[in-house]
Motif scaffolding. Structure first.
Motif, PDB file in Angstrom:
ATOM      1  N   ALA A  88       0.832  -1.202   0.000  1.00 30.61           N
ATOM      2  CA  ALA A  88       0.000   0.000   0.000  1.00 30.61           C
ATOM      3  C   ALA A  88       0.870   1.257   0.000  1.00 30.61           C
ATOM      4  O   ALA A  88       0.582   2.226  -0.709  1.00 30.61           O
ATOM      5  CB  ALA A  88      -0.931  -0.004   1.217  1.00 30.61           C
ATOM      6  N   TYR A  89       1.946   1.225   0.776  1.00 28.47           N
ATOM      7  CA  TYR A  89       2.868   2.365   0.811  1.00 28.47           C
ATOM      8  C   TYR A  89       3.498   2.591  -0.570  1.00 28.47           C
ATOM      9  O   TYR A  89       3.610   3.729  -1.043  1.00 28.47           O
ATOM     10  CB  TYR A  89       3.950   2.119   1.860  1.00 28.47           C
ATOM     11  CG  TYR A  89       5.113   3.074   1.769  1.00 28.47           C
ATOM     12  CD1 TYR A  89       4.995   4.381   2.236  1.00 28.47           C
ATOM     13  CD2 TYR A  89       6.325   2.669   1.208  1.00 28.47           C
ATOM     14  CE1 TYR A  89       6.062   5.262   2.130  1.00 28.47           C
ATOM     15  CE2 TYR A  89       7.389   3.546   1.106  1.00 28.47           C
ATOM     16  CZ  TYR A  89       7.253   4.841   1.566  1.00 28.47           C
ATOM     17  OH  TYR A  89       8.318   5.713   1.458  1.00 28.47           O
ATOM     18  N   LEU A  90       3.918   1.527  -1.227  1.00 29.10           N
ATOM     19  CA  LEU A  90       4.541   1.656  -2.544  1.00 29.10           C
ATOM     20  C   LEU A  90       3.557   2.218  -3.568  1.00 29.10           C
ATOM     21  O   LEU A  90       3.905   3.076  -4.390  1.00 29.10           O
ATOM     22  CB  LEU A  90       5.064   0.299  -3.013  1.00 29.10           C
ATOM     23  CG  LEU A  90       6.216  -0.318  -2.207  1.00 29.10           C
ATOM     24  CD1 LEU A  90       6.602  -1.667  -2.800  1.00 29.10           C
ATOM     25  CD2 LEU A  90       7.415   0.619  -2.180  1.00 29.10           C
ATOM     26  N   LEU A  91       2.312   1.738  -3.540  1.00 30.88           N
ATOM     27  CA  LEU A  91       1.301   2.232  -4.477  1.00 30.88           C
ATOM     28  C   LEU A  91       1.036   3.723  -4.274  1.00 30.88           C
ATOM     29  O   LEU A  91       0.935   4.496  -5.244  1.00 30.88           O
ATOM     30  CB  LEU A  91      -0.002   1.448  -4.315  1.00 30.88           C
ATOM     31  CG  LEU A  91      -0.002   0.006  -4.819  1.00 30.88           C
ATOM     32  CD1 LEU A  91      -1.304  -0.680  -4.446  1.00 30.88           C
ATOM     33  CD2 LEU A  91       0.199  -0.041  -6.329  1.00 30.88           C
ATOM     34  N   ILE A  92       0.914   4.137  -3.019  1.00 28.26           N
ATOM     35  CA  ILE A  92       0.654   5.551  -2.729  1.00 28.26           C
ATOM     36  C   ILE A  92       1.839   6.407  -3.149  1.00 28.26           C
ATOM     37  O   ILE A  92       1.673   7.477  -3.753  1.00 28.26           O
ATOM     38  CB  ILE A  92       0.354   5.725  -1.225  1.00 28.26           C
ATOM     39  CG1 ILE A  92      -0.971   5.052  -0.876  1.00 28.26           C
ATOM     40  CG2 ILE A  92       0.297   7.208  -0.848  1.00 28.26           C
ATOM     41  CD1 ILE A  92      -1.213   4.930   0.609  1.00 28.26           C
TER      42      ILE A  92
END
Length: 447
Positions: free
Chosen positions: A182-186
């Motif tokens: 989720a952090y990478l996508l954001i």
């Protein structure tokens, strides 16, 4: 006789040269106007605010801050104090917002625990002096899952050991957690951080990951998120009011028979969803493929021809043209030719008056009588504007730039006034231009 022929010839030649000179002057004026417009677009401010006579008067009042108060027949001009703190004002101290709190205990150094004069040790008072500051901490950890196991003590057939299950993973058996993905996508798609820079950021925190691993994970996430995207598209399609717009988008994906890498990002903003579609084309087939033949409702959009084709192909869709673009036409005329600045400012002020009347109408929705009056006032003002447009187009001295703007307004008048018949439809398409999350914290909640 010969002299008369020469005079006739030379007179005709003069008339011919004069026409040629007039055409050159007209072309020069047209090119000058275009240069002025491009210079404003390249070097001018991005604000479209226009200093009309009314706004100048209001600004002067705001600058001085003066206000007139009448009491017992006497008018007194009062100048209120300026905004902000006065010179020498101590302020109100630091304001620390309510955040999760972490305590940091600071011990007194050993060399300060003794009296500098006699050397006797200091006595602990159990008192503290507390202060606060905002800290920021980012860390990557290795999470150890300890799964308890139990064994059956009976002799029944079947599996003897039972192990506590792990939380489900978005990518099965991935060495990265859901929070990490989720952090990478954001970081990549919300904050637009390139993958190689994101990889460097991870390395600074002690994690070395190849870009191929991240890219492969994104591909797997695409298949996971695709059903959600299709559901959002279905919900978006089922509604009845949209803000639609498109913008160029560089995509370095080779496409056969396509020159360059310029693609188009389309956005369809409805009450519940904001749907983005990336396509290599800018044709009407993109929104038509999204809406299909059964869609019914209203499109807030600009005058791009693709939307004309869309509403023609699908008779259930109605266009509500953007007044921000309509207003910009007059602003551009004033920027192009200073001689037309007064005329453009006059129209911009008229458009601002229409905005005010529509806002008054929206504010009066709870009162039927007040709403009816505001509705009539708005309709009468629009009739005056339409008549003003018609009267100016009859003028023989109208400049070509003026005529072009007014003819466009007359041609699109029905679609410009769609908002009059539908109270929930705004006058402009600004929502499509700012279709991002209002609160960035919303995107962090997925983590």
């Amino acid at each position: 006789m010969e002299k008369e022929n020469d005079i006739i010839y030379l007179t005709g030649k003069i008339e011919q040269l004069q026409k040629y000179l007039d055409s050159l002057n007209e072309e020069n004026e047209r090119l000058t106007a275009r240069i002025n417009k491009l210079n404003h677009a390249l070097f001018g401010t991005s604000s479209e605010r226009v200093d009309t006579p009314t706004s100048k008067k209001e600004d002067s009042r705001k600058t001085t801050g003066d206000c007139d108060i009448t009491c017992n027949g006497k008018t007194t001009v009062i100048t209120p104090k300026k905004r902000g703190g006065k010179l020498g004002h101590k302020g109100h101290g630091r304001k620390i917002p309510e955040l999760p709190e972490v305590e940091a205990l600071h011990e007194i150094p050993e060399d300060q625990l003794l009296c500098p004069c006699c050397g006797l040790p200091l006595k602990d008072t159990c008192l503290t002096e507390d202060s606060y500051e905002i800290d920021y901490e980012v860390r990557i950890v290795r999470k150890k899952h300890i799964r308890k196991r139990a064994v059956r003590v009976c002799n029944c057939p079947g599996q003897r050991f039972v192990t506590a299950p792990k939380d489900p993973q978005v990518i099965p058996k991935s060495k990265f957690s859901n929070n990490f993905w989720a952090y990478l996508l954001i970081a990549k798609y919300f904050f637009q951080i390139p993958l190689h820079r994101l990889n460097t950021m991870l390395l600074m925190h002690g994690l070395s990951v190849s870009e191929g691993t991240l890219t492969g994970g994104f591909k797997l996430l695409l298949q996971t998120l695709l059903p959600l995207y299709n559901l959002l598209a279905e919900i978006n399609r089922s509604e009845q009011h949209w803000h639609v717009d498109e913008t160029s988008w560089m995509s370095y994906v080779p496409v056969e028979d396509k020159k360059g890498h310029n693609w188009w990002m389309w956005v369809f903003v409805s009450h519940k969803t904001a749907l983005f579609i990336l396509d290599e084309h800018r044709s009407s087939q993109v929104p038509y493929a999204h809406f299909g033949q059964q869609a019914n409702g209203i499109l807030n959009c600009d005058r791009y021809s693709a939307y004309n084709k869309l509403t023609n192909l699908n008779g259930g869709l109605i266009k509500a043209l953007c007044w921000a673009h309509f207003r910009r036409d007059f602003i551009d005329v004033g920027k192009s030719l200073p001689s037309l600045k007064f005329w453009s400012d006059e129209w911009v002020e008229f458009i601002g008056y229409i905005y005010k009347l529509n806002n008054d109408r929206l504010d009066a929705q709870d009162d039927h009588l007040s709403f009816a009056r505001a509705q009539l006032k708005l309709e009468f003002a629009l009739e005056d504007m339409a008549q003003k447009c018609t009267d100016e187009l009859k003028s023989a001295n109208l400049h070509s730039l003026q005529r072009k703007v007014l003819e466009s307004a007359q041609k699109n008048w029905d679609e410009l006034t769609t908002f009059v018949h539908y109270v929930h439809v705004p006058m402009d398409n600004n929502l499509a231009l700012s279709s991002t999350l209002e609160n960035p914290q919303d995107c962090m909640k997925v983590a």
